[in-house]
Design an enzyme around this catalytic site. Structure first.
Site, PDB file in Angstrom:
ATOM      1  N   LYS A 264     -19.822 -20.002-113.325  1.00  0.00           N
ATOM      2  CA  LYS A 264     -20.461 -18.688-113.354  1.00  0.00           C
ATOM      3  C   LYS A 264     -19.366 -17.632-113.534  1.00  0.00           C
ATOM      4  O   LYS A 264     -18.699 -17.243-112.597  1.00  0.00           O
ATOM      5  CB  LYS A 264     -21.242 -18.459-112.057  1.00  0.00           C
TER       6      LYS A 264
ATOM      7  N   SER B 188     -18.168 -18.371-109.338  1.00  0.00           N
ATOM      8  CA  SER B 188     -17.833 -16.956-109.467  1.00  0.00           C
ATOM      9  C   SER B 188     -16.461 -16.622-108.875  1.00  0.00           C
ATOM     10  O   SER B 188     -15.444 -17.036-109.405  1.00  0.00           O
ATOM     11  CB  SER B 188     -18.941 -16.113-108.821  1.00  0.00           C
TER      12      SER B 188
ATOM     13  N   ASP C 245      -3.614 -21.350-113.132  1.00  0.00           N
ATOM     14  CA  ASP C 245      -2.913 -20.833-114.317  1.00  0.00           C
ATOM     15  C   ASP C 245      -1.494 -20.372-113.994  1.00  0.00           C
ATOM     16  O   ASP C 245      -0.583 -20.517-114.810  1.00  0.00           O
ATOM     17  CB  ASP C 245      -3.701 -19.665-114.923  1.00  0.00           C
TER      18      ASP C 245
END
Length: 428
Positions: free
Chosen positions: A311, A286, A297
């Site tokens: 998740k 999460s 990224d």
């Protein structure tokens, strides 16, 4: 004139079609709700045991939410109260975060320095039994409720573990769980700062900011998110914002395109541009995946370790009674990383794969002859070595220092230190 009449006829047909669809939709809704009411009434009238209507409705709601996905659930007054207690950061239990994976009750991660952690519970363990009760068809909330309890009482978990030929039985003594979410340490011999985040509670950004400002001379950062089950989205966003100047941190998309919401970094919140690495494993879920994935990224950090849990859905707690004592936890959206990729059921793949365990060492080194073994070695130099060894022994006792031995006992940490030192050299 003919064109005008044709256009009017088409408009009339379209209007009639829309009304017809609305009528069918309303009819279908009415029939579906009538079916539900009829089933509830039939159960109330003919079921073998005498069950109150309220209990039947509650069971219906639990079944409905359970069928939606693994994270949606109906919380009655008792369950809602338990969730409220848990979010305060102190409760009686094991110190274990669980989720449903492929229909099985699975350990996402044990929380550091809790009874479950000390007893040896590991991420990805599948819980077969809680005491003598099978977890087959058990809801997540039921399992959590069974594992919580009075401090100093024992509970027996039967788990299936990768690499074990038969189920493992682990007895754990419940205790008061107090979650300290942020730890910081410095490395012996290295100008590096180790930052450990165990869960994303309300004080994570504040804790990391303080740790970084208290160590202004370090040259690199290790952010350890292993076995971190997640927490508050706002804190995950805030953590990334400490290290990224600009751009999207994470977006969440609901059922409709207009429901998309983007959260972006601001240069005014950035406090460190030091080289950094992020440690993750199968217990990172999460919010941990948002942080590690966003930093990856943005090419702001090298992610090291093992693939994360996966998740990537957003749950909201929505009241269904006027007094707000009963609620539903409903999945309303999914998270997407800056590149547009999803986390849900996919997870974050590390840039560098490193497995848990001890780092590989040269076992033959203890048989090699050293300068100190020679008869005429330089005594003054040996005294310096002795002082160095004494200093290392003192560091072992200091819980705020990570020693060379600590690093060698943790292959993932050892890998991260090597990569971080390379980043520091490249950035000089």
């Amino acid at each position: 004139m003919k064109k005008l009449l044709l256009a009017s006829s088409l408009a009339l047909l379209l209007t009639q079609s829309v009304f017809a669809k609305e009528e069918v939709s309303e009819k279908t809704r009415f029939e579906s709700l009538s079916k539900l009411t009829k089933v509830i009434g039939t159960v109330e009238k003919y079921y073998v045991d005498d069950i109150e209507l309220e209990e039947i409705v509650n069971k219906s709601l639990k079944g409905l939410m359970q069928e939606l996905d693994a994270h949606s659930s109906f919380l009655d007054a008792k369950s809602s109260k338990e969730m409220s207690i848990q979010t305060k950061g102190e409760f009686g239990g094991l110190g274990i975060t669980v989720g449903m994976r492929d229909g099985a009750l699975t350990v996402i991660s044990p929380i550091d320095d809790t009874p479950a952690f000390e007893a040896g519970i590991k991420a990805s363990d599948i819980i077969l039994k809680i005491d003598d009760k099978s977890t087959l068809n058990m809801t997540l909330d039921e399992a959590v409720s069974l594992m919580r309890g009075k401090p100093k009482t024992d509970i027996l978990l039967t788990v299936v573990r990768k690499g074990e030929n038969k189920p493992v039985k682990i007895t754990i003594t419940r205790d008061i769980i107090k979650i300290q979410s942020v730890f910081s340490k410095t490395f012996e011999k290295e100008d590096l700062l180790y930052l450990r985040v165990t869960s994303f509670d309300r004080k994570v950004v504040e804790g990391l900011e303080k740790a970084i400002k208290d160590n202004p001379k370090v040259k690199g950062l290790v952010l350890d998110l292993r076995n971190n089950p997640g927490g508050l989205l706002s804190q995950a966003i805030g953590v990334v914002d400490l290290f990224v100047d600009e751009g999207v941190i994470v977006s969440q998309k609901g059922r409709k395109a207009e429901d998309e919401e983007k959260f972006e970094a601001s240069v005014s919140n950035t406090i460190s541009r030091l080289p950094m690495v992020v440690l993750v494993n199968g217990g990172s879920a999460s919010a941990s995946e948002i942080v590690s994935g966003a930093l990856q990224d943005h090419k702001r950090a090298i992610v090291i370790g093992e693939k994360t849990f996966g998740k990537g859905s957003v749950q909201a707690i929505l009241p269904i009674t006027e007094d707000r004592t009963e609620t539903i936890k409903l999945t309303i959206a999914k998270y997407y990383l800056p590149s547009g990729r999803t986390i849900q059921a996919v997870g974050v793949t590390p840039d560098i794969l490193a497995y848990a365990g001890k780092a590989t060492q040269d076992e033959s080194s203890e048989f090699k002859i050293k300068e100190a073994d020679l008869k005429k070695h330089l005594e003054s130099e040996l005294e310096k070595v002795d002082e160095k060894v004494k200093k290392e022994e003192e560091n072992k006792k200091d819980k705020k220092i990570i020693t060379s031995e600590d690093v060698l006992n943790d292959n993932q940490l050892n890998t991260s230190v090597g990569i971080l030192k390379s980043l520091i050299i490249i950035n000089k």
